[in-house]
Design a protein around this motif. Structure first.
Motif, mmCIF file in Angstrom:
data_model
loop_
_atom_site.group_PDB
_atom_site.id
_atom_site.type_symbol
_atom_site.label_atom_id
_atom_site.label_comp_id
_atom_site.label_asym_id
_atom_site.label_seq_id
_atom_site.Cartn_x
_atom_site.Cartn_y
_atom_site.Cartn_z
ATOM 1 N N ALA A 141 0.831 -1.211 0.000
ATOM 2 C CA ALA A 141 0.000 0.000 0.000
ATOM 3 C C ALA A 141 0.864 1.259 0.000
ATOM 4 N N GLU A 142 1.989 1.212 0.683
ATOM 5 C CA GLU A 142 2.896 2.368 0.722
ATOM 6 C C GLU A 142 3.531 2.596 -0.656
ATOM 7 N N ILE A 143 3.911 1.489 -1.298
ATOM 8 C CA ILE A 143 4.526 1.594 -2.628
ATOM 9 C C ILE A 143 3.498 2.146 -3.621
ATOM 10 N N ALA A 144 2.261 1.666 -3.505
ATOM 11 C CA ALA A 144 1.199 2.113 -4.406
ATOM 12 C C ALA A 144 0.993 3.624 -4.278
ATOM 13 N N GLU A 145 0.969 4.098 -3.050
ATOM 14 C CA GLU A 145 0.765 5.523 -2.817
ATOM 15 C C GLU A 145 1.957 6.331 -3.335
ATOM 16 N N LEU A 146 3.131 5.819 -3.047
ATOM 17 C CA LEU A 146 4.360 6.509 -3.451
ATOM 18 C C LEU A 146 4.480 6.640 -4.967
ATOM 19 N N LEU A 147 4.186 5.547 -5.667
ATOM 20 C CA LEU A 147 4.349 5.559 -7.120
ATOM 21 C C LEU A 147 3.071 5.964 -7.855
ATOM 22 N N ASP A 148 2.014 6.193 -7.049
ATOM 23 C CA ASP A 148 0.730 6.606 -7.618
ATOM 24 C C ASP A 148 0.200 5.571 -8.617
ATOM 25 N N ILE A 149 0.201 4.329 -8.187
ATOM 26 C CA ILE A 149 -0.317 3.227 -9.005
ATOM 27 C C ILE A 149 -1.192 2.345 -8.102
ATOM 28 N N PRO A 150 -2.100 1.556 -8.684
ATOM 29 C CA PRO A 150 -2.930 0.659 -7.856
ATOM 30 C C PRO A 150 -2.085 -0.446 -7.204
ATOM 31 N N VAL A 151 -2.588 -0.971 -6.098
ATOM 32 C CA VAL A 151 -1.880 -2.053 -5.404
ATOM 33 C C VAL A 151 -1.696 -3.258 -6.334
ATOM 34 N N GLY A 152 -2.704 -3.503 -7.186
ATOM 35 C CA GLY A 152 -2.597 -4.620 -8.137
ATOM 36 C C GLY A 152 -1.405 -4.452 -9.074
ATOM 37 N N THR A 153 -1.123 -3.210 -9.447
ATOM 38 C CA THR A 153 0.035 -2.950 -10.312
ATOM 39 C C THR A 153 1.337 -3.176 -9.547
ATOM 40 N N VAL A 154 1.336 -2.820 -8.271
ATOM 41 C CA VAL A 154 2.522 -3.095 -7.431
ATOM 42 C C VAL A 154 2.802 -4.594 -7.441
ATOM 43 N N LYS A 155 1.749 -5.372 -7.259
ATOM 44 C CA LYS A 155 1.915 -6.833 -7.214
ATOM 45 C C LYS A 155 2.448 -7.361 -8.544
ATOM 46 N N SER A 156 1.881 -6.876 -9.644
ATOM 47 C CA SER A 156 2.317 -7.415 -10.940
ATOM 48 C C SER A 156 3.737 -6.962 -11.276
ATOM 49 N N ARG A 157 4.071 -5.713 -10.909
ATOM 50 C CA ARG A 157 5.443 -5.251 -11.168
ATOM 51 C C ARG A 157 6.440 -6.017 -10.307
ATOM 52 N N LEU A 158 6.042 -6.296 -9.076
ATOM 53 C CA LEU A 158 6.931 -7.074 -8.196
ATOM 54 C C LEU A 158 7.125 -8.471 -8.758
ATOM 55 N N PHE A 159 6.027 -9.062 -9.204
ATOM 56 C CA PHE A 159 6.099 -10.414 -9.739
ATOM 57 C C PHE A 159 7.030 -10.465 -10.951
ATOM 58 N N ARG A 160 6.815 -9.540 -11.879
ATOM 59 C CA ARG A 160 7.623 -9.543 -13.100
ATOM 60 C C ARG A 160 9.053 -9.098 -12.827
ATOM 61 N N GLY A 161 9.208 -8.125 -11.949
ATOM 62 C CA GLY A 161 10.553 -7.646 -11.609
ATOM 63 C C GLY A 161 11.373 -8.714 -10.910
ATOM 64 N N ARG A 162 10.748 -9.432 -10.012
ATOM 65 C CA ARG A 162 11.465 -10.503 -9.302
ATOM 66 C C ARG A 162 11.811 -11.640 -10.259
ATOM 67 N N ARG A 163 10.884 -11.944 -11.137
ATOM 68 C CA ARG A 163 11.129 -13.018 -12.096
ATOM 69 C C ARG A 163 12.289 -12.647 -13.016
ATOM 70 N N LEU A 164 12.307 -11.415 -13.455
ATOM 71 C CA LEU A 164 13.393 -10.932 -14.306
ATOM 72 C C LEU A 164 14.717 -10.945 -13.552
ATOM 73 N N LEU A 165 14.664 -10.515 -12.306
ATOM 74 C CA LEU A 165 15.874 -10.488 -11.483
ATOM 75 C C LEU A 165 16.396 -11.901 -11.226
ATOM 76 N N GLN A 166 15.489 -12.830 -11.009
ATOM 77 C CA GLN A 166 15.908 -14.226 -10.821
ATOM 78 C C GLN A 166 16.624 -14.735 -12.072
ATOM 79 N N GLN A 167 16.083 -14.346 -13.235
ATOM 80 C CA GLN A 167 16.699 -14.763 -14.491
ATOM 81 C C GLN A 167 18.115 -14.197 -14.626
ATOM 82 N N VAL A 168 18.251 -12.916 -14.318
ATOM 83 C CA VAL A 168 19.563 -12.259 -14.422
ATOM 84 C C VAL A 168 20.541 -12.886 -13.431
ATOM 85 N N LEU A 169 20.081 -13.119 -12.210
ATOM 86 C CA LEU A 169 20.967 -13.694 -11.181
ATOM 87 C C LEU A 169 21.331 -15.139 -11.517
#
Lengths: 84, 192
Positions: free
Chosen positions: B149-177
């Protein structure tokens, strides 16, 4: 008690690890991970990943001491009572 | 406790975190310092609007980001190259399945022990390589410990978008690592 299948549990896994789920859902994911041999390794994998990130967070850069002093001076100037 | 004291005890402890946030936003130490200075000045002037005891860190991040975005309108950043490069990695395999990195890594390191072997600098460098939107959410969640909820407010995006960005960002990061770990020998993928 709420029961999750594999798809439900995996779709909530990060929310579970991030402590963002309500108690019922937290328990449902935890229970599924305990009993499902297929999903449990993915939980371990994601936990290892997040542990590494949390560890790396401690090795991050801190603010330079000169910046800290500059801000302290700035705030002192801002916060000083107006001259009479 | 007066205004100065409450600012000292609630806002200033987050100076390091705000500096790191500013550093990532701006990409340069000098710009980050200016950004932090401006952030704390604005925060101090607006301190009466802050509710004591709430999350000062995310409040400061919000100010910092707003200052940065205003500056950014004047100076276009060179982000497209990085975004394109990362998107290419993403499309190489990340959009084909839900957990492709895990599926690959499972053959050689099912518990992801290679993550623990990668040095902090390697992890932080890999995070920096993520596309901006994913990088910001991963940093705010996994490194700075902000709630969705804090990230959503900070970035001015819905909580659902925070979840999807986290999911995709973590998946991408796992791939890079994972690629980093195989390249550096932390994961042995060749049968002996």
């Amino acid at each position: 008690m709420t029961r999750y299948d594999c798809l439900q549990a995996l779709s909530k896994l990060y929310e579970y690890l991030d402590g963002e789920l309500p108690p019922d859902d937290t328990e449902a994911v935890r229970h599924h991970m305990e009993v499902c041999q297929g999903c449990y390794p993915f939980l371990q994998f994601c936990s290892s990943f997040q542990d590494a990130l949390h560890r790396a967070a401690h090795g991050q850069t801190d603010a330079p001491p000169a910046l800290r002093s500059r801000i302290a001076d700035l705030l002192q100037t801002e916060g000083a009572p107006p001259a009479h | 406790m007066d205004r100065n004291e409450s600012f000292q005890s609630e806002a200033l402890p987050h100076l390091d975190a705000v500096y790191r946030f500013a550093l990532r936003l701006s990409g340069s130490a000098a710009d980050a310092e200016d950004l932090v200075q401006e952030t704390f000045l604005r925060a101090f002037r607006a301190w009466d609007q802050y509710t004591p005891g709430t999350r000062a860190k995310s409040w400061l991040f919000t100010i910092c980001r707003n200052v940065f975005l205003r500056q950014r309108k004047r100076e276009r950043r060179r982000e497209e190259t990085v975004r394109d490069a990362a998107a290419e990695v993403d499309t190489k395999g990340l959009q084909t399945g839900e957990i492709p990195v895990f599926t690959t890594a499972y053959q050689y390191d099912p518990e992801g022990q290679f993550f623990a072997a990668i040095v902090d600098g390697g992890i932080l460098a890999a995070i920096e390589r993520l596309p901006d939107d994913f990088r910001d959410t991963v940093i705010l969640s996994d490194l700075e410990g902000l709630a969705y909820a804090e990230i959503a407010e900070l970035l001015d995006i819905p909580v659902g978008t925070v979840k999807s960005r986290l999911f995709r960002g973590r998946r991408l990061l796992q791939q890079v690592l994972y690629e980093y770990a195989t390249d550096t020998g932390y994961v042995h993928t060749n049968p002996q």
